[in-house]
Design an enzyme around this catalytic site. Structure first.
Site, PDB file in Angstrom:
ATOM      1  N   TYR A  97       0.860  -1.183   0.000  1.00  0.00           N
ATOM      2  CA  TYR A  97       0.000   0.000   0.000  1.00  0.00           C
ATOM      3  C   TYR A  97       0.895   1.231   0.000  1.00  0.00           C
ATOM      4  O   TYR A  97       1.890   1.296   0.723  1.00  0.00           O
ATOM      5  CB  TYR A  97      -0.894   0.016   1.237  1.00  0.00           C
ATOM      6  N   GLU A 184      -3.438   7.518  -4.212  1.00  0.00           N
ATOM      7  CA  GLU A 184      -3.286   6.225  -3.538  1.00  0.00           C
ATOM      8  C   GLU A 184      -3.107   5.092  -4.536  1.00  0.00           C
ATOM      9  O   GLU A 184      -3.746   5.065  -5.588  1.00  0.00           O
ATOM     10  CB  GLU A 184      -4.526   5.966  -2.677  1.00  0.00           C
TER      11      GLU A 184
END
Length: 379
Positions: A97, A184
């Site tokens: 992530y 993101e």
């Protein structure tokens, strides 16, 4: 402005961030010439597609046709799917992530990374917060090489340090260049050929639209053409009227006269066992007209089963805001209960005005929130 995945990946590609080879599908005609297996991903401007069954791998054209028809008939959190992204399937060794966002309390950009990619990052934060690595970024200096090396070591990608550094710097460049509030990658995949962004999420600051007129215009046009504008009637009304409004997944509608009061209300709603249907605030200068407009926006959200109005009078006069509530109620049929917390400037006059339509305002926010959450449970 929240970009749809295919738009975010287009920007990623323009900045050198690797993404899977993909094509946007709008009908089964577009399935010709695909190299299987491929991943079909519904394109909607909301999260939770995986949990909704809107991301599927198919092995041939017949299966792809059936799955495409199924995806195009779906609605995800109220948003219709009118386009699907077909991507080449990637063999993943590890999922990470990586994101850059604004920390509103620190008033600084923060870069976040985790070795626990591919799952709900909020869940990771709640259950294993030590697995998330965060570093603040000084806007005057930018993303430092030291920070990149630190993150790479903490999430176990030191052997891909050069690729990771290039990718992280590109992500920060996008964040700065486009006035992002969130950029993101989840998951960021480790493959035999290096790092690749399997998913992409970009949220741009609407208040900076004047600096990116061409970009915002192009993105909105792309969303409209692909059927991915995805905005609810409430969101459309909010944009037209210039009201701060964000749709959420709960059932307690909320209007506040300021951002601070609104954020506190959101936290207390959750603490009381409820879920907010939206965030809406008047900017600290609420009056009769602005309250009527906010009511029109929030009540256009069909998920709300009760409406909490949290008001604390400083610059806002409670008698004027109450007049706006009463005027709206007299001119519209409202089928859900309203709970009003009111205190501050001219609150007594405001209370008297609300009593004319059967609303007994309270001055305690926790009490108002418990009343609103209980009303949802009873319904």
């Amino acid at each position: 402005m929240r970009l749809v995945e295919f738009q975010a990946k287009q920007i990623f590609s323009e900045h050198g961030i690797p993404v899977p080879k993909n094509v946007l599908l709008e009908s089964s005609v577009d399935l010709e010439n695909l190299s299987y297996p491929v991943v079909l991903k519904a394109q909607v401007p909301v999260g939770g597609r995986g949990k909704a069954g809107a991301i599927k791998t198919v092995s041939d054209a017949n299966e792809a046709t059936a799955v495409l028809d199924e995806l195009l008939s779906m609605r995800i959190k109220g948003n219709p799917v009118q386009a699907v992204l077909a991507e080449k399937k990637v063999e993943v060794q590890k999922e990470l992530y990586l994101a850059i966002l604004i920390d509103k309390l620190a008033r600084l950009p923060v870069i976040m990374a985790s070795a626990a990619g591919g799952i709900d990052i909020e869940q990771v934060a709640r259950e294993s917060s030590e697995r998330i690595v965060k570093k603040y970024i000084n806007p005057s200096i930018g993303l430092s090489d030291y920070t990149v090396r630190y993150l790479a070591k903490r999430i176990g990608v030191e052997e891909h340090l050069r690729d990771f550094a290039k990718l992280a710097h590109s992500l920060f460049d996008i964040f700065q260049s486009y006035d992002g509030s969130l950029v993101e990658i989840n998951p960021l995949a480790v493959t035999a050929n290096g790092l690749i962004a399997l998913d992409a999420k970009i949220i741009l600051d609407d208040k900076a639209a004047y600096r990116h007129g061409d970009l915002f215009g192009r993105l909105k046009n792309e969303q409209t053409q692909s059927g991915e504008d995805g905005r609810s009637r409430a969101e459309q009304l909010a944009e037209d009227k210039g009201i701060t409004y964000v749709s959420l997944d709960g059932d307690v509608g909320m209007i506040s006269d300021g951002a601070g009061t609104g954020m506190l209300a959101l936290d207390l709603i959750q603490d009381a066992g409820g879920r907010a249907a939206n965030f809406c605030e008047l900017g600290g200068f609420g009056g009769k007209e602005s309250m009527q407009q906010a009511l029109e926006v929030v009540l256009a959200n069909p998920r709300g089963e009760v409406l909490l109005i949290s008001l604390i009078g400083g610059l806002t006069r409670m008698d004027e805001v109450a007049d706006g509530i009463v005027t709206y109620l007299k001119g519209h049929e409202v089928s859900i209960p309203l709970v009003v917390r009111m205190c501050g400037t001219q609150e007594e006059a405001g209370r008297v005005t609300l009593q004319t339509v059967g609303i007994e305002a309270v001055d305690d926010l926790p009490t108002a929130i418990r009343t609103a959450v209980d009303a949802v449970k009873e319904s």
